[in-house]
Design an enzyme around this catalytic site. Structure first.
Site, PDB file in Angstrom:
ATOM      1  CG  ASN A 219      -1.794   1.200   1.353  1.00 37.20           C
ATOM      2  OD1 ASN A 219      -1.839   2.021   0.441  1.00 37.20           O
ATOM      3  ND2 ASN A 219      -2.499   1.324   2.467  1.00 37.20           N
TER       4      ASN A 219
ATOM      5  CE  LYS B 117      -0.528   3.336   4.779  1.00 35.10           C
ATOM      6  NZ  LYS B 117      -0.598   3.494   6.214  1.00 35.10           N
TER       7      LYS B 117
ATOM      8  CG  HIS C 289      -6.375   2.005   4.800  1.00 34.19           C
ATOM      9  ND1 HIS C 289      -5.995   2.963   5.713  1.00 34.19           N
ATOM     10  CD2 HIS C 289      -5.343   1.130   4.715  1.00 34.19           C
ATOM     11  CE1 HIS C 289      -4.776   2.672   6.151  1.00 34.19           C
ATOM     12  NE2 HIS C 289      -4.359   1.572   5.553  1.00 34.19           N
TER      13      HIS C 289
ATOM     14  CD  GLU D  70      -3.513   5.612   6.579  1.00 35.66           C
ATOM     15  OE1 GLU D  70      -3.335   5.624   5.349  1.00 35.66           O
ATOM     16  OE2 GLU D  70      -2.679   5.142   7.381  1.00 35.66           O
TER      17      GLU D  70
ATOM     18  CD  GLU E 157      -4.121  -2.338   7.079  1.00 38.36           C
ATOM     19  OE1 GLU E 157      -3.014  -2.609   6.643  1.00 38.36           O
ATOM     20  OE2 GLU E 157      -4.690  -1.258   6.856  1.00 38.36           O
TER      21      GLU E 157
ATOM     22  N   GLY F 280       1.650   2.444  11.017  1.00 39.39           N
ATOM     23  CA  GLY F 280       2.598   3.560  10.914  1.00 39.39           C
ATOM     24  C   GLY F 280       3.519   3.703  12.118  1.00 39.39           C
TER      25      GLY F 280
ATOM     26  CB  SER G  53       4.221  -1.437  12.380  1.00 37.77           C
ATOM     27  OG  SER G  53       3.721  -0.134  12.595  1.00 37.77           O
TER      28      SER G  53
END
Ligand code: PGA
Length: 247
Positions: free
Chosen positions: A6, A8, A91, A93, A161, A167, A209
């Site tokens: 991903n 991003k 996701h 985010e 996730e 992150g 991560s």
């Protein structure tokens, strides 16, 4: 094993996107792992053009709208036409920007209608001692599974996730024991919608991560079918190490 990089919005130039994609292509040719990358939308058609590569292309999101008078939207039909085969949906985010379980479910339906394989992201924001987080993950799964046919349910990829693990550093990722517990829990919820051995056939992958130092540990004995790395997938060397660790 399936690995979905991903990107991003870490990758910003055509040159960088092409370089990273070429590296992924080389990996996909040799590895026994299924390699998929999810570049930012502006690069999708460019990377897909004219090739029948082994590396899969995923959209990072898609619109719940149809083609037509919907300015600014990117519908599933358009993604499918340029050669995209997977779509990351829900996701955290995106959810953090207001995407509801209902909208995620709608997007999954749109993706399936156009032959895209949805990679549905689920995961709790934080863990609590009363195990409310399990309820949150159950609700996210239920919203997506309920409206689908058996065949559609089987075609999904579920990406677990946990938001608290995204992150961060490898040390802050989930432990193998906790990951194993969650994979079992997710399959238990899936089994409510998929009788028989169906729930075992749905691919469940992990993201948060993941990097070359922890991927082997997270792959071994946890029951996952693959990974959804973010930052580590945007460095060609690190991504190669991730793929090789699974091969
Ligand atoms: P990360 O991101 O590997 O950078 O934690 C994973 C993701 O958000 O998909």
């Amino acid at each position: 094993m399936l690995i979905v990089g991903n990107w991003k919005t870490y990758i910003e130039t055509v040159a960088d996107a092409k370089r990273l994609y070429a590296a992924a292509k080389a990996l996909a040719r040799t590895a026994k792992v299924e390699v998929v990358v999810a570049p930012p939308t502006p690069f999708l058609a460019l990377l897909a053009s004219g090739t029948a590569e082994k590396v899969g292309l995923a959209a990072q999101d898609l619109s719940d709208s149809m083609e037509g008078p919907t300015t600014g939207e990117v519908p599933a039909s358009m993604l499918a036409k340029v050669g995209v085969t997977y779509a990351i949906i829900g996701h955290s985010e995106r959810r953090a920007r207001g995407e509801s379980d209902a909208l995620v479910a709608e997007k999954v339906k749109r993706a399936l209608a156009h032959g895209l394989t949805p990679i549905v992201c689920v995961g709790e924001w934080e863990r609590d001692s009363e195990a409310q987080y399990l309820k949150q993950v159950r609700a996210q799964l239920a919203a997506v599974m309920a409206p689908l046919s058996q065949k559609e349910r089987l075609s999904l990829v579920i990406a677990y996730e946990p938001v608290w693990a995204i992150g961060k550093s490898a040390l802050e990722a989930i432990t193998p024991a906790d990951l194993n517990e969650m994979v079992l829990y997710i399959r238990k919820v899936l089994a409510e919608y998929l009788p028989g051995k169906g729930a075992e056939r749905v691919r469940v992958i992990y993201g948060g991560s993941v990097d070359p130092t922890n991927i082997r540990m997270l792959a071994g004995g946890t029951g996952v079918d693959g990974f959804l790395p973010g930052r580590a997938s945007t460095d060609a060397k690190a991504f190669a190490a991730l793929v090789k660790a699974l091969a």
